[in-house]
Design a protein around this motif. Structure first.
Motif, PDB file in Angstrom:
ATOM      1  N   PRO A  31      66.644  53.134  78.347  1.00  0.00           N
ATOM      2  CA  PRO A  31      65.681  52.180  77.772  1.00  0.00           C
ATOM      3  C   PRO A  31      64.407  52.803  77.226  1.00  0.00           C
ATOM      4  O   PRO A  31      63.806  52.289  76.279  1.00  0.00           O
ATOM      5  N   TYR A  32      63.976  53.932  77.805  1.00  0.00           N
ATOM      6  CA  TYR A  32      62.649  54.451  77.457  1.00  0.00           C
ATOM      7  C   TYR A  32      62.616  55.109  76.083  1.00  0.00           C
ATOM      8  O   TYR A  32      61.543  55.199  75.475  1.00  0.00           O
ATOM      9  N   LEU A  64      61.369  45.288  58.259  1.00  0.00           N
ATOM     10  CA  LEU A  64      62.250  44.776  59.311  1.00  0.00           C
ATOM     11  C   LEU A  64      62.200  45.657  60.560  1.00  0.00           C
ATOM     12  O   LEU A  64      62.144  45.141  61.687  1.00  0.00           O
ATOM     13  N   SER A  65      62.216  46.974  60.384  1.00  0.00           N
ATOM     14  CA  SER A  65      62.222  47.856  61.558  1.00  0.00           C
ATOM     15  C   SER A  65      60.902  47.773  62.316  1.00  0.00           C
ATOM     16  O   SER A  65      60.889  47.729  63.555  1.00  0.00           O
ATOM     17  N   ASP A  66      59.776  47.737  61.605  1.00  0.00           N
ATOM     18  CA  ASP A  66      58.484  47.616  62.289  1.00  0.00           C
ATOM     19  C   ASP A  66      58.368  46.268  62.998  1.00  0.00           C
ATOM     20  O   ASP A  66      57.829  46.180  64.110  1.00  0.00           O
ATOM     21  N   PHE A  67      58.866  45.213  62.354  1.00  0.00           N
ATOM     22  CA  PHE A  67      58.826  43.896  62.976  1.00  0.00           C
ATOM     23  C   PHE A  67      59.659  43.889  64.255  1.00  0.00           C
ATOM     24  O   PHE A  67      59.234  43.364  65.291  1.00  0.00           O
ATOM     25  N   LEU A  68      60.838  44.488  64.205  1.00  0.00           N
ATOM     26  CA  LEU A  68      61.715  44.499  65.370  1.00  0.00           C
ATOM     27  C   LEU A  68      61.177  45.388  66.480  1.00  0.00           C
ATOM     28  O   LEU A  68      61.262  45.044  67.666  1.00  0.00           O
ATOM     29  N   GLU A  69      60.593  46.525  66.119  1.00  0.00           N
ATOM     30  CA  GLU A  69      60.155  47.478  67.140  1.00  0.00           C
ATOM     31  C   GLU A  69      58.977  46.983  67.961  1.00  0.00           C
ATOM     32  O   GLU A  69      58.740  47.488  69.056  1.00  0.00           O
ATOM     33  N   GLN A  70      58.246  45.991  67.478  1.00  0.00           N
ATOM     34  CA  GLN A  70      57.160  45.456  68.296  1.00  0.00           C
ATOM     35  C   GLN A  70      57.700  44.774  69.555  1.00  0.00           C
ATOM     36  O   GLN A  70      56.986  44.638  70.549  1.00  0.00           O
ATOM     37  N   PHE A  71      58.980  44.359  69.527  1.00  0.00           N
ATOM     38  CA  PHE A  71      59.593  43.731  70.692  1.00  0.00           C
ATOM     39  C   PHE A  71      60.151  44.754  71.680  1.00  0.00           C
ATOM     40  O   PHE A  71      60.673  44.373  72.728  1.00  0.00           O
ATOM     41  N   LEU A  73      58.588  46.518  73.559  1.00  0.00           N
ATOM     42  CA  LEU A  73      57.631  46.659  74.658  1.00  0.00           C
ATOM     43  C   LEU A  73      58.337  46.566  76.012  1.00  0.00           C
ATOM     44  O   LEU A  73      57.895  47.149  76.997  1.00  0.00           O
ATOM     45  N   SER A  74      59.440  45.826  76.041  1.00  0.00           N
ATOM     46  CA  SER A  74      60.220  45.633  77.267  1.00  0.00           C
ATOM     47  C   SER A  74      61.655  46.081  77.020  1.00  0.00           C
ATOM     48  O   SER A  74      62.168  45.936  75.903  1.00  0.00           O
ATOM     49  N   PRO A  75      62.338  46.616  78.040  1.00  0.00           N
ATOM     50  CA  PRO A  75      63.695  47.123  77.818  1.00  0.00           C
ATOM     51  C   PRO A  75      64.721  46.052  77.484  1.00  0.00           C
ATOM     52  O   PRO A  75      65.706  46.338  76.798  1.00  0.00           O
ATOM     53  N   VAL A  76      64.526  44.810  77.929  1.00  0.00           N
ATOM     54  CA  VAL A  76      65.533  43.767  77.681  1.00  0.00           C
ATOM     55  C   VAL A  76      65.631  43.425  76.199  1.00  0.00           C
ATOM     56  O   VAL A  76      66.711  43.531  75.600  1.00  0.00           O
ATOM     57  N   PRO A  77      64.540  43.011  75.531  1.00  0.00           N
ATOM     58  CA  PRO A  77      64.666  42.736  74.090  1.00  0.00           C
ATOM     59  C   PRO A  77      64.971  43.989  73.281  1.00  0.00           C
ATOM     60  O   PRO A  77      65.668  43.915  72.260  1.00  0.00           O
ATOM     61  N   ALA A  78      64.463  45.143  73.707  1.00  0.00           N
ATOM     62  CA  ALA A  78      64.712  46.387  72.961  1.00  0.00           C
ATOM     63  C   ALA A  78      66.202  46.695  72.921  1.00  0.00           C
ATOM     64  O   ALA A  78      66.782  46.940  71.852  1.00  0.00           O
ATOM     65  N   SER A  79      66.847  46.674  74.093  1.00  0.00           N
ATOM     66  CA  SER A  79      68.278  46.980  74.142  1.00  0.00           C
ATOM     67  C   SER A  79      69.100  45.898  73.469  1.00  0.00           C
ATOM     68  O   SER A  79      70.140  46.181  72.854  1.00  0.00           O
ATOM     69  N   LEU A  80      68.649  44.648  73.548  1.00  0.00           N
ATOM     70  CA  LEU A  80      69.363  43.544  72.907  1.00  0.00           C
ATOM     71  C   LEU A  80      69.364  43.697  71.388  1.00  0.00           C
ATOM     72  O   LEU A  80      70.406  43.546  70.730  1.00  0.00           O
ATOM     73  N   ILE A  81      68.219  44.027  70.820  1.00  0.00           N
ATOM     74  CA  ILE A  81      68.114  44.190  69.366  1.00  0.00           C
ATOM     75  C   ILE A  81      68.971  45.351  68.885  1.00  0.00           C
ATOM     76  O   ILE A  81      69.698  45.237  67.893  1.00  0.00           O
ATOM     77  N   VAL A  82      68.901  46.482  69.579  1.00  0.00           N
ATOM     78  CA  VAL A  82      69.693  47.642  69.173  1.00  0.00           C
ATOM     79  C   VAL A  82      71.181  47.342  69.294  1.00  0.00           C
ATOM     80  O   VAL A  82      71.977  47.712  68.418  1.00  0.00           O
ATOM     81  N   ALA A  83      71.589  46.660  70.358  1.00  0.00           N
ATOM     82  CA  ALA A  83      73.002  46.315  70.525  1.00  0.00           C
ATOM     83  C   ALA A  83      73.478  45.403  69.397  1.00  0.00           C
ATOM     84  O   ALA A  83      74.610  45.559  68.898  1.00  0.00           O
ATOM     85  N   LEU A  84      72.651  44.455  68.989  1.00  0.00           N
ATOM     86  CA  LEU A  84      73.026  43.566  67.884  1.00  0.00           C
ATOM     87  C   LEU A  84      73.172  44.340  66.578  1.00  0.00           C
ATOM     88  O   LEU A  84      74.109  44.094  65.801  1.00  0.00           O
ATOM     89  N   LEU A  85      72.265  45.273  66.314  1.00  0.00           N
ATOM     90  CA  LEU A  85      72.346  46.071  65.091  1.00  0.00           C
ATOM     91  C   LEU A  85      73.610  46.935  65.084  1.00  0.00           C
ATOM     92  O   LEU A  85      74.327  47.011  64.066  1.00  0.00           O
TER      93      LEU A  85
END
Length: 470
Positions: A31-32, A64-71, A73-85
């Motif tokens: 996650p980090y 789009l990438s800058d908008f997504l990367e602001q989320f 901040l926490s591992p749950v939304p971060a991993s969720l967004i990357v998994a969807l992509l």
């Protein structure tokens, strides 16, 4: 033969497994790497900022990438967004291949693309924009293939690729990193230590440090967490130390953004706002986007403590227009601070240098001495100074800096016994005079009989260094 319904079910199962596998990996094992991207990113909800920042070739991918990367901040939304992509890449490649290949060959190609994109996401310097660009171009190809006539496909393909070049920029770029990466779990743990250090989660840093990584950056974070919890003089040698080099990092443009970002953490906590500010500014200059919420937060805090409210407002006003830092920024603005915040700022100001002079982080001992001259009660600076002396094997200077009974710590007492022994003063009266318990003398005698059992003592560290110098 598989029915149409069973084929559809197979596709859904494979898609679900790919999504859950990538989500679980980045949530629990990696996650980090994602959270660090958020620290080096900044997205502002401001019309002028958006118009000026996101223009020219590749504007949509950057937006789009800058908008997504602001989320992130926490591992749950971060991993969720990357998994969807990543799952999106696999699905789109499969649908493209189905125009030319059968089901299983198409699935194999889609799996290969998914694994390739997945591995690229594990790179240390990778950013989300590269995945967005790949998914964007693949989507444009799929749209072009929807045209039934050959000439229409060609025209649509040319048109969509032109749109892609404008909105996504080149799909291949030297800054996109290596063609393929592999997970490096030791680096993930070091990045974890850095992220938690920046958030001042000291107990978490110590938990993450249970396994020694034998890396200077890991030892640096561990040492800072010990200092912040009052254990530096007791537990320093429970972790590997590269002499004095893992205590304080210099802030310099000659170092990487990773090391520079770390360097400012200790200087800030010690009270040297000059070095903390230099670390953040250098990190901003070296970052891929020349921005980063982590460094703007640090610069705002540095200037508030230094009494430069005008400079602090420059950074706070920027952070105020972000989604997750706005509330904090408003609470830190002069005139809006609560009593606890004002007390923290005043406590930090008490550590500041009282005289102006040029000092460099390449000479950390001089800075530590200056901090103690400004505030003799700065126990963190005193601990760092004493440990710096010990890590340099300079017992004479250590004894000059040591004040009996001010700080009772195991390593200091062990060093005192070595010094007393060297000067033939190892008597009960002298031992007591320096605040050392007589039981420590008994333990030193046991060390002499079996040194290997006492590897976390200063006796072992000092003796090993003396043997190596012979």
């Amino acid at each position: 033969m598989l029915t149409k319904e069973s084929k559809s079910r197979t596709g859904l199962i494979v898609t679900a497994l790919a999504f859950l596998g990538s989500w679980g990996f980045f949530l629990f094992a990696y996650p980090y790497h994602l959270m660090r991207r958020e620290q080096q990113n900044l997205f502002l909800f401001d019309g002028d900022y958006i118009r000026q920042t996101y223009r020219g070739a590749g504007w949509l991918a950057r937006f789009l990438s800058d908008f997504l990367e602001q989320f992130f901040l926490s591992p749950v939304p971060a991993s969720l967004i990357v998994a969807l992509l990543l799952t999106g890449i696999g699905v789109v490649v499969y649908r493209i291949c189905r125009h030319f290949l059968g089901k299983w060959p198409s699935l194999a190609v889609a799996a290969a693309f998914f694994i390739w994109a997945f591995l690229r996401e594990t790179g240390n310097l990778y950013i989300t924009r590269y995945t967005v660009v790949v998914l964007g171009y693949l989507t444009l190809i799929l749209l072009a293939l929807q045209c039934r006539k050959g000439w229409a496909k060609a025209m649509m393909g040319v048109l969509l690729l032109a749109v892609g070049a404008w909105a996504l920029a080149s799909p291949f770029h030297k800054h996109y990193g290596k063609p393929i990466n592999t997970p490096k779990f030791n680096y993930e743990r070091v990045i974890a230590l850095d992220v938690e250090t920046s958030r001042e989660h000291w107990d978490k840093v110590l938990r993450l440090s249970k396994k020694d990584l034998y890396m200077e950056e890991a030892s640096y974070c561990y040492n800072l967490a010990l200092a912040m919890t009052g254990r530096l003089g007791d537990d320093l040698l429970n972790h590997s130390q590269n002499h004095q080099l893992a205590l304080l990092f210099p802030a310099s443009s000659e170092h990487t953004i990773f090391t520079n970002g770390m360097a400012g953490e200790a200087w800030f906590q010690l009270g040297d706002m000059t070095q903390a500010e230099q670390s953040s500014i250098t990190s901003l200059q070296a970052s891929p986007k020349h921005t980063g919420a982590r460094f703007l937060v640090r610069l705002a805090r540095v200037n508030l403590i230094s009494g430069e409210d005008g400079a602090a407002m420059k950074y706070l006003n920027l952070l105020d227009r972000s989604l997750f830092y706005g509330k904090w920024a408003r609470s830190m603005m002069p005139g809006h601070q609560d009593e606890a915040t004002r007390a923290q700022i005043e406590a930090a100001r008490a550590k500041l240098f009282r005289k102006d002079f040029v000092h460099q982080s390449e000479r950390p001992r001089d800075i530590l001495v200056g901090l103690l001259e400004a505030d003799p009660d700065n126990l963190m600076a005193r601990n760092y100074l004493l440990c710096y002396d010990l890590m340099c094997y300079d017992l004479e200077t250590f004894m000059e800096d040591y004040t009996p009974y001010m700080i009772n710590a195991r390593l200091y007492h062990e060093a005192i016994l070595i010094w007393l022994s060297q000067h033939e003063r190892l008597t009960p009266d002298e031992v007591t005079r320096y605040g050392v318990d007589l039981s420590t003398v008994d333990r030193m005698n046991r060390f002499g009989r079996s040194p290997a059992k006492y590897k976390n003592t200063y006796w072992y560290y000092y003796l090993k260094a003396m043997y190596e110098q012979q």
